[in-house]
Design an enzyme around this catalytic site. Structure first.
Site, PDB file in Angstrom:
ATOM      1  N   LYS A 253      -8.473  30.170  46.978  1.00  0.00           N
ATOM      2  CA  LYS A 253      -9.672  30.808  46.244  1.00  0.00           C
ATOM      3  C   LYS A 253     -10.434  31.963  47.332  1.00  0.00           C
ATOM      4  O   LYS A 253     -11.054  32.692  46.604  1.00  0.00           O
ATOM      5  CB  LYS A 253     -10.931  29.891  45.908  1.00  0.00           C
ATOM      6  CG  LYS A 253     -10.080  29.290  44.722  1.00  0.00           C
ATOM      7  CD  LYS A 253     -11.484  28.890  43.632  1.00  0.00           C
ATOM      8  CE  LYS A 253     -11.215  28.407  42.362  1.00  0.00           C
ATOM      9  NZ  LYS A 253     -11.017  27.014  42.188  1.00  0.00           N
ATOM     10  N   ARG A 254     -10.341  31.486  48.455  1.00  0.00           N
ATOM     11  CA  ARG A 254     -11.161  32.571  49.558  1.00  0.00           C
ATOM     12  C   ARG A 254     -10.683  33.950  49.152  1.00  0.00           C
ATOM     13  O   ARG A 254     -11.245  34.952  49.774  1.00  0.00           O
ATOM     14  CB  ARG A 254     -10.623  31.863  50.775  1.00  0.00           C
ATOM     15  CG  ARG A 254     -12.086  32.052  52.075  1.00  0.00           C
ATOM     16  CD  ARG A 254     -11.560  30.982  53.024  1.00  0.00           C
ATOM     17  NE  ARG A 254     -10.173  30.999  53.540  1.00  0.00           N
ATOM     18  CZ  ARG A 254      -9.188  31.903  54.051  1.00  0.00           C
ATOM     19  NH1 ARG A 254      -9.943  32.890  54.500  1.00  0.00           N
ATOM     20  NH2 ARG A 254      -8.208  31.567  54.089  1.00  0.00           N
TER      21      ARG A 254
END
Ligand code: GLU
Length: 475
Positions: A253-254
């Site tokens: 997700k980063r």
């Protein structure tokens, strides 16, 4: 390039994509699905979708839907399925019973306390913790199974020799059987375990080629041993390397958008996404931009790099723009319409989207960017007075007012509009931009547009004159 026997003809080819529905379809999963799909299509085979939903805590119907949506968007159509493992429990139990009856598996009554103690001893001796086979029938002879323990069922793994395969991507892979435990195939409550379900499914679904992420390499020798014990020839295996983020770390997700549907929302074309995903770790000579059909024609496993490859957002933008460039105007316009609606614009209340797309195609890398740039075709701008004052001065106001009048009769086409603006500039001893820049601002609310004659031609006579009149305060 590594030469493998993976692609040797096994007909008919049957591949599968077997996601666990614990989240959206992420880029890595989509790429695995793409390769399995393309391999089947390339060989005129069958592509099967199997939902591995036995992790009931983490599997959700929403995640199943997200996977189906992602595959539908990428047009990775399956010929069979989706099958759901949770609907196949009876079948797994049947095979477990059969394996017990044939002596291929046995009940293990070890308690978790005993298992912990065994592990502690082995670790203290500097050994790798592993099951010691104490409930194998030959070791348990004469012992009465404890009544209060619900046994697990273990597969009787071969003790000696090696288990290996010619991996379609990695080449020869081998494990010593002495490294492998007697795998638990059913838990104490009777539920089958993951590696076992995969074997029964791949068997029943007559899978010829398993193409999956290389996080499964350690499962493969266990699965092959079960196949062989059952007297079956295992499928061929190809393990594709991980997709990494731009920074070389595992994609997460980063790194921003990781669900394929996020890319749909961001205005990427599905065929561009297919092209882009295909190029993560696979190559066909120097070809960077290719169609779905070309990809299917060219796809093979021997050109997949065994090393992990990185995702690049800049490359995706470029690939998308190239795919947008290759679409005919009308088709690009058709793709643009839903994005206009999402931007709150009424496509029916303005010029033809194909003509708008033709004008904006070189200025946008995504359909979202194109819809954002297209707003003034569908909505009249509100131009603040101070902005008007920067562009409309005593020097050019008269010419603009004249043009407003002239536009009423003009042949409404790009060439005539350009000629009229140039003519007005000449009559008033102005430079052409002294007419065209204010014209841009008054009609579109912005100074950065494609050629203003082309823009006006699309905005239309009545709407152009209405906007000019409003901004210039004409009656
Ligand atoms: N369900 C597994 C996963 O999502 C795939 C298993 C397989 O392809 O064999 O990682």
């Amino acid at each position: 390039m590594h030469v493998s026997t993976f692609a040797a003809p096994v007909t008919p080819v049957r591949t599968r994509f077997a996601p666990s529905p614990t989240g959206y379809l992420h880029l890595g999963g989509a790429r695995t699905a793409l390769f399995a799909w393309a391999f089947a299509r390339h060989h005129g085979g069958t592509f099967i979708l199997r939902i591995e939903d036995t992790d009931v805590e983490r599997s959700t119907p929403a995640a199943v839907q997200a996977i189906l949506d992602g595959m539908a968007w990428l047009r990775l159509d399956c010929d069979e399925g989706p099958y759901f493992q949770m609907q196949r429990m009876d079948r797994y139990r049947e095979v477990i019973a059969d394996m017990l009856a044939r002596g291929l598996a046995y009940r293990d009554y070890m308690t978790s306390a005993e298992l912990d103690a065994l592990r502690a001893e082995q670790t203290a001796r500097g050994e790798k913790p592993r099951y010691d086979g104490r409930w194998r029938p030959e070791n348990a002879a004469g012992r009465t199974p404890p009544a209060d323990v619900k046994p697990v069922v273990r597969f009787r793994n071969p003790d000696t020799g090696t288990v290996g395969w010619d991996d379609g991507v990695k080449g020869r892979v081998e494990f010593a059987n002495s490294e492998l435990d007697d795998l638990v195939i059913a838990r104490g409550d009777g539920t089958p375990t993951y590696n076992f379900c995969v074997v029964v499914d791949d068997w029943d679904m007559r899978i010829t080629h398993v193409i999956r992420g290389d996080d499964h390499v350690n499962n493969t020798p266990r699965q092959i041993n079960i196949f062989r014990a059952l007297g079956l020839e295992p499928p061929r295996y190809a393990h594709v390397p991980t997709v990494l983020g731009e920074d070389g770390a595992k994609l997460s997700k980063r790194h921003g958008a990781v669900s394929v549907m996020d890319y749909e929302a961001a205005g990427y074309l599905p065929d561009a996404m297919v092209n882009f995903l295909a190029r993560i770790g696979w190559a066909h000579g120097d070809d960077e931009i290719f169609s779905r059909d070309e990809f299917v024609r060219w796809f093979d496993l021997s050109h997949i790099s065994p090393a992990p490859s990185r995702f690049s957002a800049a490359k995706l933008d470029w690939v998308n723009q190239e795919h947008m460039r290759r679409l005919p105007d009308a088709e690009l316009g058709r793709r643009l319409v839903p994005y206009l609606a999402r931007a709150g614009l009424d496509a029916a209340g303005g010029p033809d989207a194909g003509a708008v797309a033709a004008l904006l195609r070189d200025r946008a890398q995504t359909l979202v960017a194109m819809a954002d740039a297209a707003w003034y075709f569908y909505q009249a701008p509100v131009v603040p007075a101070d902005k008007v004052a920067e562009q409309v001065t005593a020097a050019n106001r008269g010419a603009l007012v004249e043009l407003h009048g002239e536009f009423a009769q003009l042949d409404w086409a790009r060439e005539a509009l350009a000629a009229a603006m140039k003519g007005a500039a000449a009559r008033h001893a102005l430079k052409v931009p002294q007419i065209m820049m204010p014209m841009r601002l008054l009609v579109t609310g912005t100074l950065s547009t494609p050629a203003i004659d082309a823009v006006l031609a699309l905005v239309g006579r009545d709407e152009t004159r209405a906007r000019l009149a409003r901004a210039l305060g004409l009656p």
